[in-house]
Scaffold this motif. Structure first.
Motif, PDB file in Angstrom:
ATOM      1  N   ASN A  22       0.868  -1.166   0.000  1.00 28.90           N
ATOM      2  CA  ASN A  22       0.000   0.000   0.000  1.00 28.90           C
ATOM      3  C   ASN A  22       0.908   1.221   0.000  1.00 28.90           C
ATOM      4  OD1 ASN A  22      -2.113   1.738   0.191  1.00 28.90           O
ATOM      5  ND2 ASN A  22      -2.657   1.228   2.301  1.00 28.90           N
ATOM      6  N   SER A  23       1.045   1.877  -1.164  1.00 30.43           N
ATOM      7  CA  SER A  23       1.996   2.981  -1.249  1.00 30.43           C
ATOM      8  C   SER A  23       1.451   4.137  -2.073  1.00 30.43           C
ATOM      9  CB  SER A  23       3.307   2.497  -1.863  1.00 30.43           C
ATOM     10  OG  SER A  23       3.099   2.105  -3.198  1.00 30.43           O
ATOM     11  N   PHE A  24       2.024   5.305  -1.828  1.00 29.10           N
ATOM     12  CA  PHE A  24       1.676   6.527  -2.549  1.00 29.10           C
ATOM     13  C   PHE A  24       2.969   7.241  -2.914  1.00 29.10           C
ATOM     14  CE2 PHE A  24      -1.604   5.605   0.571  1.00 29.10           C
ATOM     15  CZ  PHE A  24      -2.733   5.528  -0.233  1.00 29.10           C
ATOM     16  N   TYR A  25       2.990   7.934  -4.042  1.00 34.23           N
ATOM     17  CA  TYR A  25       4.190   8.621  -4.513  1.00 34.23           C
ATOM     18  C   TYR A  25       3.832  10.041  -4.943  1.00 34.23           C
ATOM     19  CZ  TYR A  25       8.246   9.767  -7.380  1.00 34.23           C
ATOM     20  OH  TYR A  25       9.357  10.381  -7.896  1.00 34.23           O
ATOM     21  N   LEU A  26       4.709  10.986  -4.598  1.00 32.11           N
ATOM     22  CA  LEU A  26       4.498  12.383  -4.994  1.00 32.11           C
ATOM     23  C   LEU A  26       5.824  13.130  -4.937  1.00 32.11           C
ATOM     24  CD1 LEU A  26       2.293  14.509  -5.691  1.00 32.11           C
ATOM     25  CD2 LEU A  26       2.208  15.014  -3.254  1.00 32.11           C
ATOM     26  N   ASN A  27       6.194  13.790  -6.024  1.00 32.00           N
ATOM     27  CA  ASN A  27       7.367  14.681  -6.088  1.00 32.00           C
ATOM     28  C   ASN A  27       8.657  14.093  -5.521  1.00 32.00           C
ATOM     29  OD1 ASN A  27       5.776  16.655  -7.249  1.00 32.00           O
ATOM     30  ND2 ASN A  27       5.301  17.610  -5.298  1.00 32.00           N
ATOM     31  N   GLY A  28       8.944  12.852  -5.817  1.00 28.88           N
ATOM     32  CA  GLY A  28      10.205  12.256  -5.394  1.00 28.88           C
ATOM     33  C   GLY A  28      10.189  11.610  -4.026  1.00 28.88           C
ATOM     34  N   ARG A  69      12.599  13.495   8.104  1.00 30.47           N
ATOM     35  CA  ARG A  69      12.400  13.213   9.522  1.00 30.47           C
ATOM     36  C   ARG A  69      11.910  14.451  10.275  1.00 30.47           C
ATOM     37  NH1 ARG A  69      17.513  11.661  10.919  1.00 30.47           N
ATOM     38  NH2 ARG A  69      17.253   9.753   9.741  1.00 30.47           N
ATOM     39  N   GLU A  70      12.533  15.595  10.000  1.00 30.16           N
ATOM     40  CA  GLU A  70      12.134  16.837  10.665  1.00 30.16           C
ATOM     41  C   GLU A  70      10.725  17.254  10.255  1.00 30.16           C
ATOM     42  OE1 GLU A  70      12.396  20.255  13.098  1.00 30.16           O
ATOM     43  OE2 GLU A  70      13.353  18.290  13.106  1.00 30.16           O
ATOM     44  N   SER A  71      10.396  17.076   8.995  1.00 30.09           N
ATOM     45  CA  SER A  71       9.065  17.406   8.516  1.00 30.09           C
ATOM     46  C   SER A  71       8.014  16.557   9.240  1.00 30.09           C
ATOM     47  CB  SER A  71       8.988  17.179   7.012  1.00 30.09           C
ATOM     48  OG  SER A  71       7.688  17.369   6.557  1.00 30.09           O
ATOM     49  N   TYR A  72       8.279  15.258   9.382  1.00 29.27           N
ATOM     50  CA  TYR A  72       7.347  14.380  10.077  1.00 29.27           C
ATOM     51  C   TYR A  72       7.247  14.771  11.558  1.00 29.27           C
ATOM     52  CZ  TYR A  72       4.833  10.306  11.646  1.00 29.27           C
ATOM     53  OH  TYR A  72       3.891   9.486  12.203  1.00 29.27           O
ATOM     54  N   ARG A  73       8.386  15.116  12.169  1.00 29.03           N
ATOM     55  CA  ARG A  73       8.388  15.501  13.575  1.00 29.03           C
ATOM     56  C   ARG A  73       7.512  16.736  13.815  1.00 29.03           C
ATOM     57  NH1 ARG A  73      10.377  18.931  17.153  1.00 29.03           N
ATOM     58  NH2 ARG A  73      11.398  20.188  15.565  1.00 29.03           N
ATOM     59  N   LEU A  74       7.607  17.713  12.915  1.00 21.95           N
ATOM     60  CA  LEU A  74       6.791  18.918  13.053  1.00 21.95           C
ATOM     61  C   LEU A  74       5.306  18.618  12.851  1.00 21.95           C
ATOM     62  CD1 LEU A  74       9.028  21.546  11.254  1.00 21.95           C
ATOM     63  CD2 LEU A  74       8.627  21.290  13.709  1.00 21.95           C
ATOM     64  N   MET A  75       4.989  17.713  11.912  1.00 23.15           N
ATOM     65  CA  MET A  75       3.591  17.322  11.724  1.00 23.15           C
ATOM     66  C   MET A  75       3.068  16.586  12.948  1.00 23.15           C
ATOM     67  SD  MET A  75       3.062  16.214   7.768  1.00 23.15           S
ATOM     68  CE  MET A  75       4.481  15.164   7.596  1.00 23.15           C
ATOM     69  N   LEU A  76       3.905  15.745  13.547  1.00 27.75           N
ATOM     70  CA  LEU A  76       3.526  15.011  14.754  1.00 27.75           C
ATOM     71  C   LEU A  76       3.275  15.982  15.907  1.00 27.75           C
ATOM     72  CD1 LEU A  76       3.276  12.114  15.922  1.00 27.75           C
ATOM     73  CD2 LEU A  76       5.668  12.308  16.575  1.00 27.75           C
ATOM     74  N   LYS A  77       4.142  16.968  16.033  1.00 28.36           N
ATOM     75  CA  LYS A  77       4.019  17.968  17.100  1.00 28.36           C
ATOM     76  C   LYS A  77       2.742  18.786  16.961  1.00 28.36           C
ATOM     77  CE  LYS A  77       6.697  21.702  19.183  1.00 28.36           C
ATOM     78  NZ  LYS A  77       7.925  22.488  19.073  1.00 28.36           N
ATOM     79  N   SER A  78       2.385  19.126  15.719  1.00 32.02           N
ATOM     80  CA  SER A  78       1.179  19.924  15.496  1.00 32.02           C
ATOM     81  C   SER A  78      -0.089  19.071  15.439  1.00 32.02           C
ATOM     82  CB  SER A  78       1.316  20.733  14.201  1.00 32.02           C
ATOM     83  OG  SER A  78       1.302  19.869  13.091  1.00 32.02           O
ATOM     84  N   ILE A 106       9.801  19.722   0.601  1.00 33.82           N
ATOM     85  CA  ILE A 106       9.698  18.382   1.186  1.00 33.82           C
ATOM     86  C   ILE A 106       8.537  18.330   2.176  1.00 33.82           C
ATOM     87  CG2 ILE A 106      10.861  16.685   2.685  1.00 33.82           C
ATOM     88  CD1 ILE A 106      12.040  16.691  -0.075  1.00 33.82           C
ATOM     89  N   GLN A 107       8.392  19.374   2.971  1.00 31.33           N
ATOM     90  CA  GLN A 107       7.323  19.411   3.967  1.00 31.33           C
ATOM     91  C   GLN A 107       5.947  19.401   3.308  1.00 31.33           C
ATOM     92  OE1 GLN A 107       7.563  22.719   6.671  1.00 31.33           O
ATOM     93  NE2 GLN A 107       6.493  21.582   8.264  1.00 31.33           N
ATOM     94  N   SER A 108       5.772  20.191   2.253  1.00 29.65           N
ATOM     95  CA  SER A 108       4.472  20.206   1.576  1.00 29.65           C
ATOM     96  C   SER A 108       4.194  18.878   0.877  1.00 29.65           C
ATOM     97  CB  SER A 108       4.400  21.363   0.584  1.00 29.65           C
ATOM     98  OG  SER A 108       5.329  21.185  -0.449  1.00 29.65           O
ATOM     99  N   THR A 109       5.229  18.253   0.339  1.00 35.80           N
ATOM    100  CA  THR A 109       5.072  16.940  -0.288  1.00 35.80           C
ATOM    101  C   THR A 109       4.641  15.897   0.734  1.00 35.80           C
ATOM    102  OG1 THR A 109       6.726  17.439  -1.967  1.00 35.80           O
ATOM    103  CG2 THR A 109       6.263  15.121  -1.570  1.00 35.80           C
ATOM    104  N   MET A 110       5.296  15.908   1.894  1.00 36.46           N
ATOM    105  CA  MET A 110       4.945  14.924   2.928  1.00 36.46           C
ATOM    106  C   MET A 110       3.554  15.166   3.490  1.00 36.46           C
ATOM    107  SD  MET A 110       8.517  14.063   4.803  1.00 36.46           S
ATOM    108  CE  MET A 110       7.703  12.978   5.938  1.00 36.46           C
TER     109      MET A 110
END
Length: 119
Positions: A22-28, A69-78, A106-110
């Protein structure tokens, strides 16, 4: 840095997540989604992968992993994780197309990939 509780570490956990297909792909950036959780209290484990085939220099590969990793961490925090909290594991895979992207890209892609994950 992403807390140790949220990290996907074991090779068997990576293999099990990939087997779900089960996967999704966007902008690399691709995201592989594991099985659904049996109890909602469990923590969603996350792994970040950038293959040596993507770029031969470890500096480039590690930079992309740090950004994801940082992008995911910020999403987790918010608390902006949407339906991804319903799954046991996520693996974010960086591809060659994402190597030269900025943190905001990268953040908007994630965020878009997380939004794609649905029930």
């Amino acid at each position: 840095m992403l807390s140790r509780v949220y990290r996907l570490k074991k090779n068997s956990a990576f293999t099990a997540t990939y087997k779900v297909k089960n996967s999704f792909y966007l902008n690399g950036v691709a995201v592989f989604v594991g099985l659904k959780k049996k109890s909602p209290e469990d923590v969603t484990k996350v792994g970040f992968v950038v293959s040596k085939k993507t770029h031969k220099r470890a500096v480039k590969r590690n930079r992309l992993k740090r950004l994801m990793r940082e992008s995911y961490r910020l999403m987790l925090k918010s608390g902006n994780l949407g339906n991804s909290n319903l799954y046991m594991s996520l693996i974010f895979v960086g591809h060659e197309k994402a190597l030269d992207k900025t943190f905001q890209e990268i953040q908007s892609t994630m965020e878009a990939l997380i939004a794609k994950i649905n029930d």
